[in-house]
Design an enzyme around this catalytic site. Sequence first.
Site, PDB file in Angstrom:
ATOM      1  CB  ALA A   1       8.236  37.279   3.827  1.00 33.91           C
TER       2      ALA A   1
ATOM      3  CG  ASN B   1       5.744  38.460   7.386  1.00 30.40           C
ATOM      4  OD1 ASN B   1       5.816  37.957   6.313  1.00 30.40           O
ATOM      5  ND2 ASN B   1       5.635  39.893   7.808  1.00 30.40           N
TER       6      ASN B   1
ATOM      7  CE  LYS C   1      12.109  31.326  -2.994  1.00 31.97           C
ATOM      8  NZ  LYS C   1      12.074  30.835  -1.684  1.00 31.97           N
TER       9      LYS C   1
ATOM     10  CB  VAL D   1      15.943  46.580   2.377  1.00 30.31           C
ATOM     11  CG1 VAL D   1      16.628  47.464   1.604  1.00 30.31           C
ATOM     12  CG2 VAL D   1      14.679  47.122   3.070  1.00 30.31           C
TER      13      VAL D   1
ATOM     14  CB  THR E   1      15.997  39.729  -0.341  1.00 28.93           C
ATOM     15  OG1 THR E   1      16.586  38.849   0.542  1.00 28.93           O
ATOM     16  CG2 THR E   1      15.653  38.586  -1.525  1.00 28.93           C
TER      17      THR E   1
ATOM     18  CD  GLU F   1       4.260  45.721  -1.283  1.00 26.91           C
ATOM     19  OE1 GLU F   1       4.838  46.297  -0.167  1.00 26.91           O
ATOM     20  OE2 GLU F   1       3.307  46.169  -2.098  1.00 26.91           O
TER      21      GLU F   1
ATOM     22  CB  CYS G   1       6.522  44.222   6.280  1.00 26.31           C
ATOM     23  SG  CYS G   1       4.877  44.227   5.676  1.00 26.31           S
TER      24      CYS G   1
ATOM     25  CE  LYS H   1      13.288  57.763   3.013  1.00 26.13           C
ATOM     26  NZ  LYS H   1      12.992  58.525   4.156  1.00 26.13           N
TER      27      LYS H   1
ATOM     28  CD  GLU I   1       1.836  42.414  -2.596  1.00 25.02           C
ATOM     29  OE1 GLU I   1       2.215  42.454  -1.466  1.00 25.02           O
ATOM     30  OE2 GLU I   1       2.141  41.703  -3.491  1.00 25.02           O
TER      31      GLU I   1
HETATM   32  P1  NAD Z   1      14.224  37.229   2.898  1.00 21.84           P
HETATM   33  O1  NAD Z   1      14.381  38.593   2.138  1.00 21.84           O
HETATM   34  O2  NAD Z   1      15.149  36.607   3.727  1.00 21.84           O
HETATM   35  O3  NAD Z   1      13.449  36.428   2.025  1.00 21.84           O
HETATM   36  C1  NAD Z   1      12.219  36.652   1.187  1.00 21.84           C
HETATM   37  C2  NAD Z   1      12.188  35.509   0.157  1.00 21.84           C
HETATM   38  O4  NAD Z   1      13.270  35.841  -0.944  1.00 21.84           O
HETATM   39  C3  NAD Z   1      12.161  34.198   0.549  1.00 21.84           C
HETATM   40  O5  NAD Z   1      11.392  33.438  -0.234  1.00 21.84           O
HETATM   41  C4  NAD Z   1      13.874  33.803   0.235  1.00 21.84           C
HETATM   42  O6  NAD Z   1      13.851  32.393  -0.198  1.00 21.84           O
HETATM   43  C5  NAD Z   1      13.770  34.513  -1.159  1.00 21.84           C
HETATM   44  N1  NAD Z   1      15.004  34.850  -1.701  1.00 21.84           N
HETATM   45  C6  NAD Z   1      16.329  34.970  -0.909  1.00 21.84           C
HETATM   46  N2  NAD Z   1      17.315  35.295  -1.872  1.00 21.84           N
HETATM   47  C7  NAD Z   1      16.841  35.318  -2.794  1.00 21.84           C
HETATM   48  C8  NAD Z   1      17.411  35.748  -4.262  1.00 21.84           C
HETATM   49  N3  NAD Z   1      18.754  35.970  -4.442  1.00 21.84           N
HETATM   50  N4  NAD Z   1      16.479  35.755  -5.332  1.00 21.84           N
HETATM   51  C9  NAD Z   1      15.351  35.325  -5.440  1.00 21.84           C
HETATM   52  N5  NAD Z   1      14.698  35.210  -4.224  1.00 21.84           N
HETATM   53  C10 NAD Z   1      15.554  35.068  -2.806  1.00 21.84           C
HETATM   54  O7  NAD Z   1      12.786  37.863   3.759  1.00 21.84           O
HETATM   55  P2  NAD Z   1      12.141  37.010   5.093  1.00 21.84           P
HETATM   56  O8  NAD Z   1      13.031  36.954   6.125  1.00 21.84           O
HETATM   57  O9  NAD Z   1      11.571  35.817   4.526  1.00 21.84           O
HETATM   58  O10 NAD Z   1      11.067  38.009   5.568  1.00 21.84           O
HETATM   59  C11 NAD Z   1      11.170  39.165   6.268  1.00 21.84           C
HETATM   60  C12 NAD Z   1      11.267  40.329   5.618  1.00 21.84           C
HETATM   61  O11 NAD Z   1      10.172  40.428   4.645  1.00 21.84           O
HETATM   62  C13 NAD Z   1      11.420  41.423   6.383  1.00 21.84           C
HETATM   63  O12 NAD Z   1      12.251  42.536   6.058  1.00 21.84           O
HETATM   64  C14 NAD Z   1       9.993  42.235   6.450  1.00 21.84           C
HETATM   65  O13 NAD Z   1       9.986  43.501   6.630  1.00 21.84           O
HETATM   66  C15 NAD Z   1       9.638  41.826   4.820  1.00 21.84           C
HETATM   67  N6  NAD Z   1       8.278  42.021   4.547  1.00 21.84           N
HETATM   68  C16 NAD Z   1       7.772  42.829   3.847  1.00 21.84           C
HETATM   69  C17 NAD Z   1       6.390  42.824   3.597  1.00 21.84           C
HETATM   70  C18 NAD Z   1       5.792  43.963   2.804  1.00 21.84           C
HETATM   71  O14 NAD Z   1       4.519  43.819   2.259  1.00 21.84           O
HETATM   72  N7  NAD Z   1       6.341  45.213   2.554  1.00 21.84           N
HETATM   73  C19 NAD Z   1       5.469  41.816   4.130  1.00 21.84           C
HETATM   74  C20 NAD Z   1       6.039  40.820   4.768  1.00 21.84           C
HETATM   75  C21 NAD Z   1       7.519  40.981   5.098  1.00 21.84           C
END
Ligand code: NAD
Length: 483
Positions: free
Chosen positions: A150, A152, A175, A229, A231, A249, A283, A450, A457
């Site tokens: 992601a 952030n 990636k 969620v 993705t 995550e 997140c 959930k 991690e």
């Molecule tokens: P996103 O879901 O839009 O993208 C995440 C990654 O997935 C990107 O690299 C994107 O290119 C890739 N992606 C998108 N579609 C895909 C597919 N069909 N197949 C494979 N890869 C694909 O998320 P974002 O906007 O980059 O990040 C914000 C989100 O991430 C928020 O919901 C946040 O809560 C979450 N997040 C979670 C954690 C955690 O550890 N739990 C940490 C940081 C961010």
Amino acid sequence: MIAQPKASHFVDGAYLEDTAGAPIEVIYPGNGAVIATLYEATPKVIEAALASAKRAQKAWAALRPVERGRILRRAADIIRDRGAELAHLETLDTGKPVQETLVADWPSGADALEYFAGLAPTVTGETMPLGRDFAYTLREPLGVCVGIGAWNYPSQIACWKAAPALAMGNAMIFKPSEVTPLGALRLAEIFSQAGLPAGLFNVVQGRGAVGSALVADARVAKVSLTGSVGTGAKVYAAAAQGMKHVTMELGGKSPLIIFDDASLEDAVGAAMLANFYSSGQVCSNGTRVFVQKGLKERFLARLAERTAGIIAGDPMDEATQFGPLVSAAQQEKVLGYIAGAKAEGARLICGGGIGNAGGYFVEPTVFADVTDAMVLAREEVFGPVMAVLDFETEDEAVSRANATQFGLAAGVFTADMARAHRVIAALEAGTCWINAYNLTPVEVPFGGVKGSGVGRENSRAAVEHYSQVKSVYVGMGPVDAPY
Ligand code: NAD
């Protein structure tokens, strides 16, 4: 192009370019300037990454774990030596103030590399005595792992995934998010400098389609995604087609429950950290702040007072405490949630606008009198918007806190330790804090339940997610066949 890397991808130990891919403009969120142009990975680049990872992995797995650990440890040392330069790059990529990127992003990545470097040689199998015979287990790597990040915490995410993967003898293809592609390339360079053989940590750039091409490839044994969620559901389903291991995550809408007897200053400070650090793009943020009725008005008054003192401004100035959001799109999305909360009748305590710092800023914003049904209490905003809800009893707070599809994190503030442990035990969340919030040291497992994901991690728990057990039965006497 003040941050243009040598090429878009890092494959088989070297930078690799293919300008046939769709361009990706990297924008500095502090002022909207284009700081680099990269190109999405073409099928040729993806193939090179997969082939070299597959080729390199076996020899890497055959090394003594202490030798693998030594390389990871060296990478951690390089990261620490180059702390200021890496923080600067992270700020260009994300817009987060250097005050944060100097202490939180790469330093946390270095901790993960150091931790798993030390852990690698301690991971062993077991023996099972079976009378005359015996059995033993071997803990083996999975093979080629794909990490998808992601935007952030781009460099921290790359390190958190690469460290346990490589320590356990896997190769990783990473990636990054297309919004923040720069840090992972620097990590690949650092690994090379630390002595990591070519092919073991490849970086390929691209949007979702590149991620999904990697996930679908038969050579890939595991996928670890940090993302939303939506993705996560797609990637989990795609991985299931090949029966691949996953770590997910994902997002959250975590509760932070503050009881009347909590220390007011600590609770206010934690609620601010849980909503305004990294401009709310975390997140595990505690974005539903449940405050018990007796403390509510004092809490809101002190919160408004301290929030007014936050220093927003140039992310490159070390005095700046609060930076812009990562992109114009994210700014627009967050402003949409603010407008929606006003329309739903939430009471704006402070913020709500874009301020005058320039870039993709949204002011630190607090809404009170938020109810469970409001969109602001149900959806992840991923911006600096705190929702304060009030409650009367412990049971009520727990059941309302759990009434969500998410389960990433939760926090409790109270002076009553028996209550603190009782409430935490009842909360449906993977990562919890008592009288603290959002601290994620590498020693502690991190992850959700959930809708917020599967797997963990960091910590020893990550070993489970980057290795598998082989059982070996050893016959010590004649074979007893009935025919
Ligand atoms: P996103 O879901 O839009 O993208 C995440 C990654 O997935 C990107 O690299 C994107 O290119 C890739 N992606 C998108 N579609 C895909 C597919 N069909 N197949 C494979 N890869 C694909 O998320 P974002 O906007 O980059 O990040 C914000 C989100 O991430 C928020 O919901 C946040 O809560 C979450 N997040 C979670 C954690 C955690 O550890 N739990 C940490 C940081 C961010």
